[in-house]
Design a protein around this motif. Structure first.
Motif, PDB file in Angstrom:
ATOM      1  N   ALA A 181       6.948   0.065  -7.495  1.00 24.97           N
ATOM      2  CA  ALA A 181       5.679   0.482  -6.903  1.00 24.97           C
ATOM      3  C   ALA A 181       5.866   1.660  -5.961  1.00 24.97           C
ATOM      4  CB  ALA A 181       5.046  -0.690  -6.149  1.00 24.97           C
ATOM      5  N   GLN A 182       4.798   2.447  -5.849  1.00 23.65           N
ATOM      6  CA  GLN A 182       4.782   3.565  -4.920  1.00 23.65           C
ATOM      7  C   GLN A 182       3.349   3.890  -4.533  1.00 23.65           C
ATOM      8  OE1 GLN A 182       5.948   7.364  -6.638  1.00 23.65           O
ATOM      9  NE2 GLN A 182       5.393   6.656  -8.686  1.00 23.65           N
ATOM     10  N   CYS A 195      -2.966  -3.885   6.677  1.00 26.30           N
ATOM     11  CA  CYS A 195      -2.432  -5.048   5.958  1.00 26.30           C
ATOM     12  C   CYS A 195      -0.924  -4.942   5.747  1.00 26.30           C
ATOM     13  CB  CYS A 195      -3.086  -5.191   4.588  1.00 26.30           C
ATOM     14  SG  CYS A 195      -4.859  -5.129   4.621  1.00 26.30           S
ATOM     15  N   GLY A 196      -0.366  -3.750   5.952  1.00 28.43           N
ATOM     16  CA  GLY A 196       1.067  -3.565   5.741  1.00 28.43           C
ATOM     17  C   GLY A 196       1.380  -2.974   4.385  1.00 28.43           C
ATOM     18  N   THR A 197       1.417  -1.649   4.329  1.00 28.56           N
ATOM     19  CA  THR A 197       1.745  -0.996   3.060  1.00 28.56           C
ATOM     20  C   THR A 197       3.129  -1.391   2.588  1.00 28.56           C
ATOM     21  OG1 THR A 197       0.341   0.874   3.659  1.00 28.56           O
ATOM     22  CG2 THR A 197       1.964   1.247   1.917  1.00 28.56           C
ATOM     23  N   GLY A 198       4.094  -1.408   3.526  1.00 23.11           N
ATOM     24  CA  GLY A 198       5.455  -1.798   3.175  1.00 23.11           C
ATOM     25  C   GLY A 198       5.534  -3.220   2.650  1.00 23.11           C
ATOM     26  N   ALA A 199       4.724  -4.110   3.202  1.00 22.49           N
ATOM     27  CA  ALA A 199       4.725  -5.505   2.748  1.00 22.49           C
ATOM     28  C   ALA A 199       4.278  -5.599   1.291  1.00 22.49           C
ATOM     29  CB  ALA A 199       3.806  -6.341   3.636  1.00 22.49           C
ATOM     30  N   THR A 200       3.306  -4.772   0.901  1.00 20.03           N
ATOM     31  CA  THR A 200       2.847  -4.781  -0.491  1.00 20.03           C
ATOM     32  C   THR A 200       3.915  -4.241  -1.419  1.00 20.03           C
ATOM     33  OG1 THR A 200       0.547  -4.509   0.207  1.00 20.03           O
ATOM     34  CG2 THR A 200       1.056  -3.942  -2.072  1.00 20.03           C
ATOM     35  N   LEU A 201       4.564  -3.145  -1.031  1.00 22.93           N
ATOM     36  CA  LEU A 201       5.636  -2.592  -1.867  1.00 22.93           C
ATOM     37  C   LEU A 201       6.767  -3.595  -2.038  1.00 22.93           C
ATOM     38  CD1 LEU A 201       5.749   1.022  -0.349  1.00 22.93           C
ATOM     39  CD2 LEU A 201       4.733   0.331  -2.532  1.00 22.93           C
ATOM     40  N   VAL A 261      -4.612   3.327   1.296  1.00 18.85           N
ATOM     41  CA  VAL A 261      -3.595   3.710   0.317  1.00 18.85           C
ATOM     42  C   VAL A 261      -3.917   3.094  -1.037  1.00 18.85           C
ATOM     43  CG1 VAL A 261      -1.777   3.955   2.044  1.00 18.85           C
ATOM     44  CG2 VAL A 261      -2.085   1.752   0.885  1.00 18.85           C
ATOM     45  N   VAL A 262      -3.577   3.809  -2.094  1.00 11.04           N
ATOM     46  CA  VAL A 262      -3.573   3.247  -3.443  1.00 11.04           C
ATOM     47  C   VAL A 262      -2.117   3.116  -3.862  1.00 11.04           C
ATOM     48  CG1 VAL A 262      -4.190   3.548  -5.862  1.00 11.04           C
ATOM     49  CG2 VAL A 262      -5.796   4.238  -4.074  1.00 11.04           C
ATOM     50  N   ILE A 263      -1.738   1.924  -4.251  1.00 14.10           N
ATOM     51  CA  ILE A 263      -0.381   1.666  -4.707  1.00 14.10           C
ATOM     52  C   ILE A 263      -0.405   1.474  -6.221  1.00 14.10           C
ATOM     53  CG2 ILE A 263       1.522   0.001  -4.627  1.00 14.10           C
ATOM     54  CD1 ILE A 263       0.775  -0.452  -1.671  1.00 14.10           C
ATOM     55  N   ALA A 285       9.531  -7.772  -5.371  1.00 17.98           N
ATOM     56  CA  ALA A 285       9.997  -9.142  -5.566  1.00 17.98           C
ATOM     57  C   ALA A 285       9.417  -9.762  -6.829  1.00 17.98           C
ATOM     58  CB  ALA A 285       9.637  -9.990  -4.350  1.00 17.98           C
ATOM     59  N   ALA A 286       8.251  -9.277  -7.232  1.00 19.67           N
ATOM     60  CA  ALA A 286       7.603  -9.769  -8.455  1.00 19.67           C
ATOM     61  C   ALA A 286       8.099  -9.033  -9.702  1.00 19.67           C
ATOM     62  CB  ALA A 286       6.094  -9.637  -8.331  1.00 19.67           C
TER      63      ALA A 286
END
Length: 226
Positions: free
Chosen positions: A183-184, A167-173, A219-221, A178-179
């Protein structure tokens, strides 16, 4: 109860009939992150997309005051039953993510194991696949959670969300930043594709999502207000 004592506690009983997501590797990974959080009797916890309710029950067993939300009436019924079987008190609400909550409600901890499997076409409105399919990029619910989490978190609150690297880990971070959240990645594990991903391997390869073979990284963010 501490995370160390919980690891030795009696396993929770979890009934997950057909149509309700069965706890799997992603559930266990998120549970591990959950157990490291400081949860007391004053901690308000929100479980978005609770499924069988197993993570909500873990949070309650750690001492939290837990609200579990799901859009599936079957999942809601199963969560009630599982909570009863395990002697855990939960507040269970039917609805679409945070829309199920009264206006202005805030939480100390939000946990989410949303559907995140990339799939051809739109996410199904009902049926078995609704528990895992999430649109062509797998982000149909992830993005909504990233956008709405700040509005349901208290100023010192924390979000824990699990999903696949597909899904894109970087996209979630980036979306969380932006919100307004910092996050990590706090947990990760790699495992072979399951049955659903194997069944659409050609499609994933066409989209460049299976270039690394037939394994995925979960991954858990962890995110909190910056």
């Amino acid at each position: 109860m501490t995370a160390d004592s919980l690891s030795a506690a009696r396993p929770l009983r979890c009934w997950a009939p057909r149509g309700v997501y069965t706890p799997q590797a992603d559930t266990r990974l998120l549970r591990r992150a959950l157990c490291r959080e400081r949860i007391t009797r004053d901690t308000d916890v929100l479980d978005l997309g609770t499924g069988s309710g197993v993570l909500a029950m873990e949070a309650a067993r750690l001492g939290g005051r837990v609200t579990a939300v799901d859009i599936s009436w079957r999942a809601i019924a199963v969560t009630w039953i599982n909570a009863l079987l395990n002697g855990q008190r939960l507040r269970v609400r039917h609805g679409d993510l945070t829309a199920a909550l009264p206006g202005g409600r805030r939480f100390d901890l939000v946990i989410a194991n949303p559907p995140y499997v990339p799939a051809p076409g739109d996410a199904p409105p009902r049926g078995l696949a609704r528990a895992w399919d999430a649109g062509a990029d797998g982000r149909m619910l992830i993005d909504r959670i990233c956008d709405t989490a700040p509005r349901v978190l208290r100023p010192t609150g924390t979000l824990l969300i699990v999903h696949s690297h597909l899904c894109g880990t970087g996209a979630t971070l980036t979306r969380l930043a932006a919100a307004g959240l910092s996050a990590q990645v706090v947990e990760r594990t790699r495992l072979p594709f399951g049955q659903v991903l194997r069944s659409r391997l050609d499609w994933l390869r066409e989209r460049g999502l299976a270039a690394d073979g037939t394994t995925e990284e979960l991954v858990v963010i962890r995110a909190e207000h910056a």
